[in-house]
Design a protein around this motif. Structure first.
Motif, PDB file in Angstrom:
ATOM      1  N   THR A 111       0.825  -1.209   0.000  1.00  0.00           N
ATOM      2  CA  THR A 111       0.000   0.000   0.000  1.00  0.00           C
ATOM      3  C   THR A 111       0.860   1.260   0.000  1.00  0.00           C
ATOM      4  O   THR A 111       0.558   2.236  -0.707  1.00  0.00           O
ATOM      5  N   PHE A 154      -1.754  -1.713  -5.285  1.00  0.00           N
ATOM      6  CA  PHE A 154      -2.497  -0.959  -4.277  1.00  0.00           C
ATOM      7  C   PHE A 154      -3.698  -1.756  -3.786  1.00  0.00           C
ATOM      8  O   PHE A 154      -3.927  -1.876  -2.570  1.00  0.00           O
ATOM      9  N   LEU A 158      -4.316  -3.325   0.021  1.00  0.00           N
ATOM     10  CA  LEU A 158      -5.455  -3.026   0.886  1.00  0.00           C
ATOM     11  C   LEU A 158      -6.267  -4.287   1.201  1.00  0.00           C
ATOM     12  O   LEU A 158      -6.802  -4.425   2.307  1.00  0.00           O
TER      13      LEU A 158
END
Length: 227
Positions: A111, A154, A158
């Motif tokens: 992240t 990303f 998450l």
């Protein structure tokens, strides 16, 4: 001079003395993470990021402060989960807590690679757009935001963070050492982390407040160490 190995009783005494320190350090890290996750949406500028008006927000100090708050939140959360693992390791849920720790650290690493570009890259491009009075330059922001490799890392990061908090909540439930429900609100908050990006500013701030409340609940439980 050779050191004398600790006897089993001595080792247990050291662990007993260290465990409250681990709990309280973890509680502080998790509480601080909650504050950071509220600051992130609360001070982040909002606006149409395809216009020069939106560029002013991205070029502001508030943009950097907000995203640095998010970065701090992810790092503090990872340290908090590490402390939680230290507390739960001797329990039957120790292996599950270890999986939560691995998922959380991996998720944090993936992240933060995206957030680093978002905080500084978008800021520099927005400032260039303002200096040149060219809103078209802002297209470059979406070029790196939605780059397939970047957005995939990303999203995976998450999702790993969501998985890590779910595993941590399950470990807490099974350990019978801490209040059973204390990890569930945090797991819910991180399960909603991706959807909140598509919400209105008000809902994003509400999500930050809920994340803070979840972190404070878990931190209080961890500090008191009461089921």
């Amino acid at each position: 001079m050779q050191s004398t190995p600790l006897a089993p009783a001595d080792g247990l005494a050291v662990q007993a003395n260290a465990e409250p320190v681990t709990r309280r350090a973890g509680a502080i890290a998790i509480a601080a993470a909650g504050i950071a996750f509220l600051l992130y949406p609360a001070i982040r500028p909002y606006g149409d990021e395809t216009t020069l008006a939106g560029a002013r927000g991205m070029a502001s100090a508030s943009w950097i402060a907000a995203h640095l708050s998010a970065i701090a939140g992810f790092i503090l959360l990872a340290f908090g989960v590490q402390a939680l693992y230290g507390v739960l390791r001797p329990t039957p849920a120790g292996k599950l807590a270890a999986r939560a720790l691995v998922a959380t650290w991996l998720g944090t690493g993936l992240t933060l690679t995206y957030y680093g570009v978002e905080v500084f890259g978008a800021h520099v491009i927005a400032q260039h757009a303002l200096d040149s009075h060219d809103a078209g330059a802002l297209d470059m922001i979406n070029d790196f935001r939605f780059n397939p490799a970047a957005v995939t890392l990303f999203a995976v990061g998450l999702l790993l963070l969501a998985a890590g908090t779910i595993l941590a909540a399950t470990a807490i439930w099974r350990s019978a050492l801490l209040a059973r429900w204390s990890g569930i609100p945090l797991a819910a908050a991180f399960t909603l982390f991706i959807p909140q990006f598509f919400a209105t500013p008000g809902l994003r701030i509400l999500h930050g407040a809920l994340t803070l409340a979840a972190c404070l609940y878990l931190a209080r439980t961890l500090w008191r160490n009461k089921p």
